[in-house]
Scaffold this motif. Structure first.
Motif, PDB file in Angstrom:
ATOM      1  N   GLU A 199       0.865  -1.206   0.068  1.00  0.00           N
ATOM      2  CA  GLU A 199      -0.027  -0.063  -0.063  1.00  0.00           C
ATOM      3  C   GLU A 199       0.967   1.364   0.049  1.00  0.00           C
ATOM      4  O   GLU A 199       0.356   2.144  -0.758  1.00  0.00           O
ATOM      5  N   ALA A 200       2.041   1.082   0.888  1.00  0.00           N
ATOM      6  CA  ALA A 200       3.015   2.319   0.831  1.00  0.00           C
ATOM      7  C   ALA A 200       3.597   2.466  -0.572  1.00  0.00           C
ATOM      8  O   ALA A 200       3.660   3.722  -0.893  1.00  0.00           O
ATOM      9  N   THR A 201       4.053   1.373  -1.423  1.00  0.00           N
ATOM     10  CA  THR A 201       4.436   1.620  -2.637  1.00  0.00           C
ATOM     11  C   THR A 201       3.368   2.346  -3.533  1.00  0.00           C
ATOM     12  O   THR A 201       3.637   3.086  -4.421  1.00  0.00           O
ATOM     13  N   ARG A 202       1.983   1.752  -3.451  1.00  0.00           N
ATOM     14  CA  ARG A 202       0.941   2.485  -4.395  1.00  0.00           C
ATOM     15  C   ARG A 202       1.060   3.927  -4.048  1.00  0.00           C
ATOM     16  O   ARG A 202       0.803   4.813  -4.831  1.00  0.00           O
ATOM     17  N   GLN A 203       0.885   4.398  -2.719  1.00  0.00           N
ATOM     18  CA  GLN A 203       0.869   5.672  -2.405  1.00  0.00           C
ATOM     19  C   GLN A 203       2.003   6.471  -2.931  1.00  0.00           C
ATOM     20  O   GLN A 203       1.979   7.614  -3.466  1.00  0.00           O
ATOM     21  N   VAL A 204       3.340   5.936  -2.853  1.00  0.00           N
ATOM     22  CA  VAL A 204       4.563   6.433  -3.428  1.00  0.00           C
ATOM     23  C   VAL A 204       4.279   6.759  -5.030  1.00  0.00           C
ATOM     24  O   VAL A 204       4.853   7.872  -5.509  1.00  0.00           O
ATOM     25  N   SER A 205       3.823   5.795  -5.545  1.00  0.00           N
ATOM     26  CA  SER A 205       3.683   5.836  -7.076  1.00  0.00           C
ATOM     27  C   SER A 205       2.596   7.178  -7.590  1.00  0.00           C
ATOM     28  O   SER A 205       2.568   7.553  -8.495  1.00  0.00           O
ATOM     29  N   GLN A 206       1.888   7.533  -6.444  1.00  0.00           N
ATOM     30  CA  GLN A 206       0.794   8.436  -6.568  1.00  0.00           C
ATOM     31  C   GLN A 206       1.452  10.099  -5.882  1.00  0.00           C
ATOM     32  O   GLN A 206       1.024  10.790  -5.576  1.00  0.00           O
ATOM     33  N   GLU A 207       2.797   9.882  -5.767  1.00  0.00           N
ATOM     34  CA  GLU A 207       3.592  10.861  -5.150  1.00  0.00           C
ATOM     35  C   GLU A 207       3.352  11.258  -3.739  1.00  0.00           C
ATOM     36  O   GLU A 207       3.314  12.373  -3.380  1.00  0.00           O
ATOM     37  N   ASN A 208       2.741  10.416  -3.024  1.00  0.00           N
ATOM     38  CA  ASN A 208       2.321  10.679  -1.646  1.00  0.00           C
ATOM     39  C   ASN A 208       3.674   9.979  -0.948  1.00  0.00           C
ATOM     40  O   ASN A 208       3.574   8.801  -0.531  1.00  0.00           O
ATOM     41  N   PHE A 209       4.667  11.078  -0.861  1.00  0.00           N
ATOM     42  CA  PHE A 209       5.888  10.431  -0.085  1.00  0.00           C
ATOM     43  C   PHE A 209       5.996  10.571   1.550  1.00  0.00           C
ATOM     44  O   PHE A 209       6.869  10.127   2.251  1.00  0.00           O
ATOM     45  N   SER A 210       4.892  11.031   1.973  1.00  0.00           N
ATOM     46  CA  SER A 210       4.430  10.874   3.353  1.00  0.00           C
ATOM     47  C   SER A 210       3.734  10.174   4.057  1.00  0.00           C
ATOM     48  O   SER A 210       3.221   9.974   5.333  1.00  0.00           O
ATOM     49  N   TYR A 211       3.568   8.771   3.368  1.00  0.00           N
ATOM     50  CA  TYR A 211       2.354   8.036   3.893  1.00  0.00           C
ATOM     51  C   TYR A 211       3.136   7.166   4.897  1.00  0.00           C
ATOM     52  O   TYR A 211       4.443   6.474   4.730  1.00  0.00           O
ATOM     53  N   PRO A 212       2.345   7.042   6.228  1.00  0.00           N
ATOM     54  CA  PRO A 212       3.262   6.462   7.431  1.00  0.00           C
ATOM     55  C   PRO A 212       3.372   4.891   7.433  1.00  0.00           C
ATOM     56  O   PRO A 212       2.210   4.126   6.625  1.00  0.00           O
ATOM     57  N   ILE A 213       4.417   4.253   7.635  1.00  0.00           N
ATOM     58  CA  ILE A 213       4.655   2.866   7.744  1.00  0.00           C
ATOM     59  C   ILE A 213       4.951   2.309   9.193  1.00  0.00           C
ATOM     60  O   ILE A 213       5.863   2.798   9.833  1.00  0.00           O
ATOM     61  N   ASP A 214       4.024   1.843   9.779  1.00  0.00           N
ATOM     62  CA  ASP A 214       3.929   1.529  11.177  1.00  0.00           C
ATOM     63  C   ASP A 214       4.317  -0.044  11.486  1.00  0.00           C
ATOM     64  O   ASP A 214       3.711  -1.103  11.478  1.00  0.00           O
ATOM     65  N   ILE A 215       5.643  -0.331  10.773  1.00  0.00           N
ATOM     66  CA  ILE A 215       6.209  -1.511  10.929  1.00  0.00           C
ATOM     67  C   ILE A 215       7.503  -1.533  11.947  1.00  0.00           C
ATOM     68  O   ILE A 215       8.211  -0.901  11.573  1.00  0.00           O
ATOM     69  N   HIS A 216       7.338  -2.435  12.881  1.00  0.00           N
ATOM     70  CA  HIS A 216       8.376  -2.400  13.841  1.00  0.00           C
ATOM     71  C   HIS A 216       8.975  -3.942  14.114  1.00  0.00           C
ATOM     72  O   HIS A 216       8.344  -4.824  14.811  1.00  0.00           O
TER      73      HIS A 216
END
Length: 460
Positions: A199-216
């Protein structure tokens, strides 16, 4: 310490296998203790009563008695008959333990049924079902020749094998189900963060570079998440730099173009020769400015190619540096800047045209950002490699900006009070990198800047 997915998967699989095996055993044992054991006991009791019923209907003779019980034993049973007064008979496979339990005596004394299979206890849990002992039988009373006898019976080990297969099949089924459920849960745990990254990759492809990734996590997925987050930050930085660059270049193109257009209109209506010459000089200066900007953009684009063809030759670096100094000496004199240099004879093997861009960019920056009546120092050293140091006493660079001055499109002076596009130092770094060298910068705000260019020796 990072825990790899491979190790994590192996550990989880082994854990699931151990847990499922233990749970499978206890579930199979529970099933045996609460269902199979009682059912088997009841079956053996029914079988014993049928045998006794036949014996009661038979003509009482020792030969017939023994022949019948012997034939029954061949069907897969172990039989023990006793009257408690010394008359004992065994049919079928022998018992491993022939100890007669006290509870079984009630079959002879009180006519009760002995439930040895149901009441048989052992630390081996369900494996007690296969224990070849006399006490692990079912006993029923019957009359023979006026005496009370007890008939004790159990299935022999061959017949019990089918029971064992049933229990084993159930045991394996439980393990298989638990493993499947466990692996599905593990797969879900592994795919959840991958879905987030997708999902984060899809957001980046739409130039949303601030999409949060909550993975620890402390494994490859956690490392991938951190790398993805760094990529997001870099893309965000590049996006802002690109927009800033477009704005800067648009301004830098627009300003000279407007001057050219304005002075061209004035040139049409100029009355005197002196006025026309003045306007023509402004147009020529602005044209050179545009030409220099275009040249830098083309050079930067060329350097971005994967394999830029270096035109390497042996040439005199000292002569090249002195030629660059002569080229810009008039600007230093105009600004009242004092120049000092120490440039001994030195020959290097490099791309002469590209390195000329390096010295011109660094020297023009030293002039542009110097203070009035400041100084510029140029030093050439050769000791294994070649080192060129260009220093100034100018405005300097803030500590926060030092790490970014070599980035493409980056400009410290956002207000554009100084001409430039923010491409010069990026070009410098790429050219030196192509030559296998290094660029270092030392700067202090308000005191000046020092660039140190290190190139490998000719042998390298």
């Amino acid at each position: 310490m990072m825990k790899t997915l491979y190790k994590q998967f192996i550990a989880a699989t082994l854990l699931i296998l151990v847990v499922s095996t233990v749970l499978g055993f206890f579930l199979a044992n529970f099933f045996y203790m609460n269902y199979t054991k009682k059912k088997t006991d009841q079956q053996q009791e029914d079988r014993a009563k049928e045998i006794v019923k036949v014996l009661d209907a038979m003509h009482h003779s020792g030969e017939t008695f023994d022949r019948y019980l012997d034939s029954v034993s061949k069907l897969g049973y172990q039989i023990y008959v006793t009257n408690g007064q010394g008359d004992e008979r065994f049919y079928g496979l022998p018992f491993k333990n022939e100890e007669f339990p006290e509870e079984a005596e009630r079959v002879l004394t009180e006519g009760d049924v002995y439930h040895g299979i149901s009441n048989f206890s052992t630390l081996n849990f369900m494996f007690g079902h296969f224990s070849n002992e006399l006490q692990n039988t079912v006993g029923v009373p019957f009359e023979y020749d006026g005496d009370t006898y007890g008939l004790f019976i159990r299935s022999d080990t061959k017949l019990l094998a089918s029971d064992f297969h049933t229990v084993l099949a159930g045991f394996i089924a439980v393990i298989a189900i638990l493993n499947i459920v466990g692996m599905m849960m593990l797969a879900k745990q592994l795919t959840r963060p991958i879905s987030k990254l997708t999902e984060a990759t899809r957001q980046v492809s739409q130039e949303n570079f601030s999409y949060p990734i909550d993975i620890h996590r402390k494994d490859e997925i956690g490392e991938l998440s951190e790398s993805f987050h760094r990529m997001q930050n870099q893309l965000l930085h590049n996006d802002r730099a690109r927009k800033s660059f477009i704005s800067s270049v648009s301004h830098d193109f627009q300003s000279p173009l407007m001057n050219i257009q304005g002075y061209a209109d004035l040139l049409k209506t100029a009355e005197g020769e002196e006025e026309r010459i003045e306007y023509a000089e402004v147009i020529e200066r602005e044209t050179k400015r545009l030409s220099n900007l275009t040249k830098q953009l083309l050079l930067l684009t060329s350097l971005d190619q994967e394999a830029y063809p270096l035109k390497v030759t042996d040439y005199s670096l000292d002569e090249q540096l002195k030629a660059v100094i002569r080229k810009y000496r008039w600007r230093m004199d105009e600004e009242g800047i004092e120049l000092s240099y120490k440039i001994p004879a030195a020959t290097i093997r490099a791309d002469e045209e590209l390195l000329e861009n390096v010295w011109e960019n660094l020297l023009t920056n030293a002039i542009k950002y110097n203070r009035e009546d400041g100084t510029i120092g140029i030093t050439l050293e050769q000791d294994g490699g070649t080192r060129v140091i260009i220093s100034d006493t100018g405005i300097g660079i803030a500590e926060d900006d030092v790490s970014q001055v070599f980035d493409k499109f980056y400009r410290v002076d956002d207000s554009r009070t100084k001409e430039g596009t923010g491409l010069g130092l990026s070009i410098v770094r790429q050219i030196i990198s192509l030559h296998g060298g290094e660029v270092a910068i030392e700067s202090e705000l308000g005191k000046g800047t020092r660039f140190i260019i290190t190139l490998p020796s000719k042998e390298n």
